[in-house]
Design an enzyme around this catalytic site. Structure first.
Site, PDB file in Angstrom:
ATOM      1  N   ARG A 151      -3.428   1.396  11.249  1.00 15.22           N
ATOM      2  CA  ARG A 151      -4.153   1.065  12.214  1.00 15.22           C
ATOM      3  C   ARG A 151      -4.293   2.254  13.352  1.00 15.22           C
ATOM      4  NH1 ARG A 151      -6.525  -2.131   9.347  1.00 15.22           N
ATOM      5  NH2 ARG A 151      -6.519  -4.247   9.547  1.00 15.22           N
ATOM      6  N   ILE A 168       0.696  -0.896   0.002  1.00 13.37           N
ATOM      7  CA  ILE A 168      -0.029  -0.168  -0.079  1.00 13.37           C
ATOM      8  C   ILE A 168       0.920   1.163  -0.114  1.00 13.37           C
ATOM      9  CG2 ILE A 168      -1.624   1.177   1.275  1.00 13.37           C
ATOM     10  CD1 ILE A 168      -2.892  -1.365   2.337  1.00 13.37           C
ATOM     11  N   ASP A 170      -8.258   7.371   8.757  1.00 12.78           N
ATOM     12  CA  ASP A 170      -9.235   6.266   8.276  1.00 12.78           C
ATOM     13  C   ASP A 170      -9.662   5.265   9.507  1.00 12.78           C
ATOM     14  OD1 ASP A 170     -11.082   5.117   6.504  1.00 12.78           O
ATOM     15  OD2 ASP A 170      -9.568   3.633   5.920  1.00 12.78           O
ATOM     16  N   HIS A 219     -13.010   3.985   8.666  1.00 11.69           N
ATOM     17  CA  HIS A 219     -12.241   2.758   8.108  1.00 11.69           C
ATOM     18  C   HIS A 219     -12.905   2.259   6.854  1.00 11.69           C
ATOM     19  CE1 HIS A 219      -9.671  -0.877   9.719  1.00 11.69           C
ATOM     20  NE2 HIS A 219      -9.755  -0.833   8.382  1.00 11.69           N
ATOM     21  N   ILE A 220     -12.579   3.150   5.918  1.00 10.55           N
ATOM     22  CA  ILE A 220     -13.160   2.737   4.674  1.00 10.55           C
ATOM     23  C   ILE A 220     -12.167   2.407   3.400  1.00 10.55           C
ATOM     24  CG2 ILE A 220     -15.311   3.861   4.798  1.00 10.55           C
ATOM     25  CD1 ILE A 220     -14.472   6.076   3.067  1.00 10.55           C
ATOM     26  N   GLY A 221     -11.041   2.138   3.810  1.00 14.41           N
ATOM     27  CA  GLY A 221      -9.841   1.890   2.960  1.00 14.41           C
ATOM     28  C   GLY A 221     -10.260   1.048   1.736  1.00 14.41           C
ATOM     29  N   SER A 222     -10.646  -0.215   2.299  1.00 14.95           N
ATOM     30  CA  SER A 222     -10.990  -1.201   1.173  1.00 14.95           C
ATOM     31  C   SER A 222     -12.484  -1.199   0.882  1.00 14.95           C
ATOM     32  CB  SER A 222     -10.643  -2.668   1.781  1.00 14.95           C
ATOM     33  OG  SER A 222     -11.449  -2.869   2.778  1.00 14.95           O
ATOM     34  N   GLU A 233     -12.077   2.034  17.645  1.00 16.70           N
ATOM     35  CA  GLU A 233     -13.071   2.022  16.568  1.00 16.70           C
ATOM     36  C   GLU A 233     -13.947   0.982  16.758  1.00 16.70           C
ATOM     37  OE1 GLU A 233     -10.469   2.035  12.920  1.00 16.70           O
ATOM     38  OE2 GLU A 233     -11.260   0.160  12.725  1.00 16.70           O
TER      39      GLU A 233
END
Ligand code: DGY
Length: 322
Positions: free
Chosen positions: A240, A160, A264, A288-291, A269
């Site tokens: 993270r 990444i 993110d 947490h919408i990275g993927s 969370e």
């Protein structure tokens, strides 16, 4: 009795994945998508061969030790494995499959979005409009900074990090990175490896965290490391939440020592995030919408099931973490 493998699926997934699950396996599906407790997972696992989980299901040592013997495989819809006690899984001879590569482009895109959003005050300016406050264009309003031609420090130069570096080069950013070890030159693509952490920080007007959570990376951003960053640096976290000490970052964002952050991922969370983040206008944040893109999520699910099929038929499993 059918020869189909029995899988417990702890969360709801995109339609293509669920229809393959329904066709090819005998499944227990968590219809209402509630968060399953460890006890519920253990009870439902009787006779189950694989658990299909997400980052929302921590598999601790205690949980893994109580899983029935039928369970052979853990499929996690993530590239990260910090929610699974891998040592305990190894001790029980469980295979753990992850989604390497499937999340790379989607997560790198969110990295760029957070970088741009933090630098150009996306949160404050958009909130201002939504609240109906915009009545006059002004030369002094919402003045951010450009990322073009600036220096980007990448902490964690895995797939990444390398992909963010490639995208950032489109903005003519110069890239330096810190990693456990230096990459091969063809992976570096001319990014500068900075072994010394203090030096690395001092060069990072923009800093992107894309390392996994390990005892070595946790709280990488803390009171001391913040002091080494240039004044007014911008921090982005797509790794993270626990790479950051929240107190230190929030104090620095409040004082302006850190100009802005794009986040993110968070400690605690989803429901136990430090509430002070919500009031900071210089924080651009995502849940947490990275993927969370169709292509990535489908690739992740299919990769897990392809890997599981390969595992069952004794073939090589390229996405096996242990
Ligand atoms: C990952 O792949 O680890 C992401 O954080 C989402 O699960």
């Amino acid at each position: 009795m059918s020869n189909k493998a029995r899988i417990l699926i702890t969360r709801r997934h995109l339609l293509d994945i669920e229809s393959r699950l329904k066709n090819d396996y005998e499944i227990i599906l968590n219809e209402d998508d509630h968060i399953m407790s460890a006890d519920e997972i253990i009870d439902l696992s009787e006779g189950i061969e694989a658990l299909f989980i997400c980052v929302t299901e921590p598999l601790t040592k205690e949980t893994i030790e109580l899983l029935p013997d039928s369970v052979r495989c853990i499929l996690t819809l993530s590239v990260g494995t910090d929610h699974i006690d891998l040592e305990a899984a190894k001790a029980r001879g469980l295979a753990v499959l992850t989604t390497p590569g499937a999340v790379t482009d989607a997560t790198a895109e969110i990295g760029m979005m957070l970088l741009l959003g933090a630098a150009r005050l996306a949160h404050a300016s958009s909130q201002y409009m939504r609240e109906g406050n915009w009545s006059l264009w002004s030369p002094r309003q919402f003045i951010g900074v450009e990322i073009t031609k600036e220096s980007l420090g990448i902490y964690g130069m895995g797939r990444i990090g390398q992909t963010v570096a490639r995208r950032a080069r489109g903005f003519e950013m110069s890239i330096h990175y810190h990693n456990r070890k230096r990459l091969a030159p063809e992976l570096e693509e001319k990014a500068l490896y900075v072994k010394n952490v203090e030096e690395f920080l001092s060069m990072s007007q923009f800093l992107l965290l894309s390392a996994p959570s390990t005892p070595q990376t946790q709280k990488f951003i803390n009171e001391n490391s913040i002091k080494k960053l240039p004044h007014g640096a911008i921090i982005v976290n797509i790794g993270r939440g626990d790479l950051v000490d929240d107190n230190a970052l929030i104090n620095a964002l409040e004082s302006g020592r850190i100009a802005a952050a794009g986040l993110d991922v968070f400690n605690g969370e989803p429901s136990n995030i430090d509430p002070r983040y919500f009031n900071l206008k210089n924080v651009f944040m995502m849940p947490h919408i990275g993927s969370a893109a169709v292509g990535a999520r489908n690739k992740m699910g299919m990769m897990l099931l392809d890997g599981f099929d390969a595992y069952r038929s004794g073939r090589d499993v390229p996405n096996r973490a242990i």
